[in-house]
Design a protein around this motif. Structure first.
Motif, PDB file in Angstrom:
ATOM      1  N   THR A  73    -101.347  25.060  68.601  1.00 15.65           N
ATOM      2  CA  THR A  73    -101.598  26.443  68.978  1.00 15.65           C
ATOM      3  C   THR A  73    -100.918  26.748  70.306  1.00 15.65           C
ATOM      4  N   TRP A 145     -90.971  31.842  59.211  1.00 13.75           N
ATOM      5  CA  TRP A 145     -92.382  32.068  59.542  1.00 13.75           C
ATOM      6  C   TRP A 145     -93.272  31.722  58.344  1.00 13.75           C
ATOM      7  N   SER A 149     -95.095  27.588  57.650  1.00 14.77           N
ATOM      8  CA  SER A 149     -96.555  27.658  57.697  1.00 14.77           C
ATOM      9  C   SER A 149     -97.219  27.318  56.369  1.00 14.77           C
ATOM     10  N   GLN A 150     -96.440  26.907  55.372  1.00 10.48           N
ATOM     11  CA  GLN A 150     -97.034  26.543  54.089  1.00 10.48           C
ATOM     12  C   GLN A 150     -97.920  25.306  54.236  1.00 10.48           C
ATOM     13  N   CYS A 203     -93.586  22.803  62.026  1.00  9.59           N
ATOM     14  CA  CYS A 203     -94.512  23.267  60.987  1.00  9.59           C
ATOM     15  C   CYS A 203     -95.900  23.541  61.567  1.00  9.59           C
ATOM     16  N   TYR A 206     -95.864  26.937  63.511  1.00  6.87           N
ATOM     17  CA  TYR A 206     -95.879  28.158  62.692  1.00  6.87           C
ATOM     18  C   TYR A 206     -97.137  28.284  61.842  1.00  6.87           C
ATOM     19  N   THR A 207     -97.732  27.166  61.476  1.00  5.19           N
ATOM     20  CA  THR A 207     -99.017  27.231  60.788  1.00  5.19           C
ATOM     21  C   THR A 207    -100.080  27.827  61.708  1.00  5.19           C
ATOM     22  N   ALA A 210     -99.807  31.595  62.160  1.00  8.38           N
ATOM     23  CA  ALA A 210    -100.257  32.397  61.021  1.00  8.38           C
ATOM     24  C   ALA A 210    -101.766  32.362  60.845  1.00  8.38           C
ATOM     25  N   THR A 211    -102.447  31.586  61.680  1.00  2.00           N
ATOM     26  CA  THR A 211    -103.898  31.406  61.505  1.00  2.00           C
ATOM     27  C   THR A 211    -104.620  31.492  62.854  1.00  2.00           C
TER      28      THR A 211
END
Length: 286
Positions: A73, A145, A149-150, A203, A206-207, A210-211
């Motif tokens: 984060t 993006w 973030s998958q 990864c 970007y994860t 998105a959260t």
């Protein structure tokens, strides 16, 4: 590159941060973005070191920095950099930051307001604004993006199949089409990209964006800072297509000033002299 700078690795409770340190004067922290390292500042760091104590650091997991706890984060990244600066004897400092580093700088202002003297944010919108304006046009240009973030390990496994190719595609897709990257800088970016831990950091970064990062930013909506703030962006990039970047950042920094530079996303490397002029003036005012 970075003549007169010392290379350091500072162990922290949650990370080990790699940085170059040089110059004298008021402390100045330089933060890079995806998919680069602190080396992106090579064209202006020595000039900034004429008037400031410059610390050019790798974000946790990027370059030669390590993340020990898997937290990517912006809150964790900001915490690292504040701890780094305190270890170096700087309780407050100026920050100049690009891309993911600029998002880290924004979170640093929110979480550690007494640590930051001034901030310069280069070629980004607030994270909430990026997701709010995401449409088919922007998604084609910011596909990373969504891809990075998958969930699961699919993005990491695919990128690790040919990390240099992925890096080169990422850099060329956001640049203005010019040969912006010094060969030594490109070698540093490629060396970093070959590390599976760096791909994991991309990864994880970007994860989080998105959260968890969205939750953090929503909780701080309405908070404003009167810190001196400079906003720069590339006129030939993506950032200003949907939203005026200066207006977007004035919601957080009402006194922010800024302008576009005739460049793509990587304006620090595409137009180092022009960018340096605006940064030097901003620091002098601050």
């Amino acid at each position: 590159m970075f003549n007169g700078f010392e290379t350091i690795d500072i162990p922290l409770p949650e990370a080990t941060i790699h940085a170059r340190v040089g110059g004298s004067g008021a402390p100045l922290l330089l933060l890079h973005g995806y998919p680069q390292t602190h080396v992106m500042w090579h064209g202006i760091a020595e000039d900034l070191a004429q008037t400031h104590r410059v610390i050019a650091a790798d974000l946790r997991g990027y370059g030669d920095s390590l993340a020990h706890d898997g937290d990517f984060t912006f809150r964790a990244m900001a915490r690292d950099q504040v701890a780094l600066m305190r270890q170096l004897g700087h309780d407050s400092f100026h920050v100049i930051a690009h891309d993911r580093g600029a998002r880290t700088a924004h979170r640093m202002v929110l979480d550690h307001p007494d640590a930051v003297r001034s901030v310069a944010l280069i070629d980004i919108l607030p994270t909430l604004d990026v997701w709010r304006t995401m449409d088919d046009w922007l998604a084609r240009r910011y596909y990373h993006w969504m891809f990075l973030s998958q969930p699961g390990d699919m993005p990491r496994r695919l990128i690790n199949g040919n990390p240099v190719l992925f890096l080169q595609a990422a850099l060329s897709g956001l640049s203005s089409g010019e040969s912006a990257f010094h060969p030594e800088a490109m070698r540093a970016y490629e060396t970093a990209a070959r590390k599976p831990s760096v791909i994991a950091a991309w990864c994880g970064d970007y994860t989080a964006a998105a959260t968890t990062d969205l939750d953090h930013d929503r909780a701080d909506l309405g908070r404003q800072s009167d810190l001196p703030c400079l906003v720069l962006w590339g006129a030939r990039g993506v950032v200003a297509h949907h939203v005026d970047p200066l207006s977007a950042w004035q919601a957080w920094f009402p006194g922010a000033t800024g302008r576009a530079i005739d460049a793509g996303h990587f304006l620090v490397e595409e137009r180092p002299g022009e960018v340096l002029g605006h940064l030097a003036a901003h620091l002098a005012r601050s």
